[in-house]
Design a protein around this motif. Structure first.
Motif, PDB file in Angstrom:
ATOM      1  N   SER A 262      -7.773  -3.426  21.295  1.00 54.79           N
ATOM      2  CA  SER A 262      -8.339  -4.610  20.656  1.00 54.79           C
ATOM      3  C   SER A 262      -9.380  -4.239  19.601  1.00 54.79           C
ATOM      4  N   ARG A 263     -10.189  -3.254  19.906  1.00 57.25           N
ATOM      5  CA  ARG A 263     -11.195  -2.737  18.966  1.00 57.25           C
ATOM      6  C   ARG A 263     -10.535  -1.524  18.327  1.00 57.25           C
ATOM      7  N   ILE A 264     -10.119  -1.673  17.083  1.00 56.38           N
ATOM      8  CA  ILE A 264      -9.204  -0.711  16.471  1.00 56.38           C
ATOM      9  C   ILE A 264      -9.917   0.178  15.453  1.00 56.38           C
ATOM     10  N   LEU A 265      -9.778   1.486  15.661  1.00 54.36           N
ATOM     11  CA  LEU A 265     -10.241   2.466  14.681  1.00 54.36           C
ATOM     12  C   LEU A 265      -9.046   2.828  13.813  1.00 54.36           C
ATOM     13  N   THR A 266      -9.212   2.698  12.494  1.00 52.71           N
ATOM     14  CA  THR A 266      -8.138   2.988  11.557  1.00 52.71           C
ATOM     15  C   THR A 266      -8.605   4.042  10.564  1.00 52.71           C
ATOM     16  N   ILE A 267      -7.805   5.093  10.405  1.00 53.57           N
ATOM     17  CA  ILE A 267      -8.077   6.157   9.435  1.00 53.57           C
ATOM     18  C   ILE A 267      -7.109   5.968   8.278  1.00 53.57           C
ATOM     19  N   THR A 268      -7.644   5.966   7.057  1.00 53.11           N
ATOM     20  CA  THR A 268      -6.805   5.787   5.869  1.00 53.11           C
ATOM     21  C   THR A 268      -7.083   6.891   4.856  1.00 53.11           C
TER      22      THR A 268
ATOM     23  N   SER B 143     -11.022   7.851   5.054  1.00 50.67           N
ATOM     24  CA  SER B 143     -12.081   6.934   5.477  1.00 50.67           C
ATOM     25  C   SER B 143     -11.660   6.296   6.803  1.00 50.67           C
ATOM     26  N   ALA B 144     -12.673   5.910   7.557  1.00 46.04           N
ATOM     27  CA  ALA B 144     -12.451   5.282   8.866  1.00 46.04           C
ATOM     28  C   ALA B 144     -13.102   3.914   8.855  1.00 46.04           C
ATOM     29  N   GLN B 145     -12.476   2.973   9.571  1.00 46.68           N
ATOM     30  CA  GLN B 145     -13.035   1.628   9.680  1.00 46.68           C
ATOM     31  C   GLN B 145     -12.689   1.063  11.050  1.00 46.68           C
ATOM     32  N   LEU B 146     -13.633   0.335  11.610  1.00 49.79           N
ATOM     33  CA  LEU B 146     -13.465  -0.311  12.909  1.00 49.79           C
ATOM     34  C   LEU B 146     -13.200  -1.790  12.678  1.00 49.79           C
ATOM     35  N   SER B 147     -12.273  -2.367  13.445  1.00 50.75           N
ATOM     36  CA  SER B 147     -11.949  -3.791  13.308  1.00 50.75           C
ATOM     37  C   SER B 147     -11.564  -4.358  14.664  1.00 50.75           C
ATOM     38  N   LEU B 148     -11.477  -5.689  14.724  1.00 49.51           N
ATOM     39  CA  LEU B 148     -10.995  -6.367  15.923  1.00 49.51           C
ATOM     40  C   LEU B 148      -9.595  -6.888  15.648  1.00 49.51           C
ATOM     41  N   ARG B 149      -8.684  -6.626  16.555  1.00 47.23           N
ATOM     42  CA  ARG B 149      -7.283  -7.034  16.387  1.00 47.23           C
ATOM     43  C   ARG B 149      -7.157  -8.547  16.199  1.00 47.23           C
TER      44      ARG B 149
END
Length: 181
Positions: A97-103, A160-166
């Motif tokens: 649910s708390r998603i770490l995304t690397i781009t 880059s990394a960013q945290l988000s909520l699904r």
């Protein structure tokens, strides 16, 4: 002698009644447990009366101790959920649910949502924060859950990394840039 026999008979009778009572309680608890509804596995707080947290209730923060990682190395990210709302709410703090995304540019390289995770429901209220660490092993995600050792490593470059909520696309952290060297 009559008193000793009476005492023994009384003790045996008491133990038998106690064992029967315990057996009845255990059977009652088993029946009650079987009739209970299971805890919902979704991140929704249906039935609790407590609303789900939204982007206006929480602030997501992301940090790393280093600005670079070697090819094939690993980088820990500190993920913080900080409560900023006015009334209590529930949030799922699991990695599904708390998603770490690397781009890298417009390419999504890795995401923590590829593998399922059990919900970690938190009741957030004034002054609360939750900090967890998630380590990225400098590899690429595929579209399904695969053992980390079987994932291909990323190449050297800027990421880059960013945290988000699904469940709330407005709830995002600032992007954290770093290098893979």
């Amino acid at each position: 002698m009559v008193l000793a026999v009476a005492l023994v008979v009384f003790c045996i009778y008491s133990l038998a009644r106690g064992a029967g009572a315990i057996s009845d309680v255990i059977r009652h608890d088993d029946l009650t447990a079987m009739s209970r509804n299971p805890v919902p596995s979704s991140a929704k707080s249906k039935g609790t009366g407590v609303p789900d947290c939204t982007a206006k209730d929480v602030k997501l923060e992301l940090a790393t101790g280093s600005q670079s990682v070697g090819v094939g190395g690993s980088m820990p990210f500190a993920m913080t959920i900080r409560y900023e709302g006015t009334s209590s709410c529930l949030i799922d703090a699991s990695n599904a649910s708390r998603i770490l995304t690397i781009t890298s540019g417009n390419d999504t390289v890795w995401t923590s949502k590829a593998c399922p995770a059990d919900p970690v429901m938190l009741l957030m209220s004034h002054g609360d924060k939750r900090v967890d660490t998630l380590t990225w092993n400098a590899n690429r995600t595929v579209d399904h859950c695969v053992d980390d050792a079987d994932l291909p490593k990323v190449d050297a470059g800027t990421y880059s990394a960013q945290l988000s909520l699904r469940d709330d696309p407005k709830a995002v952290s600032d992007k954290v840039p770093f290098l893979v060297q």
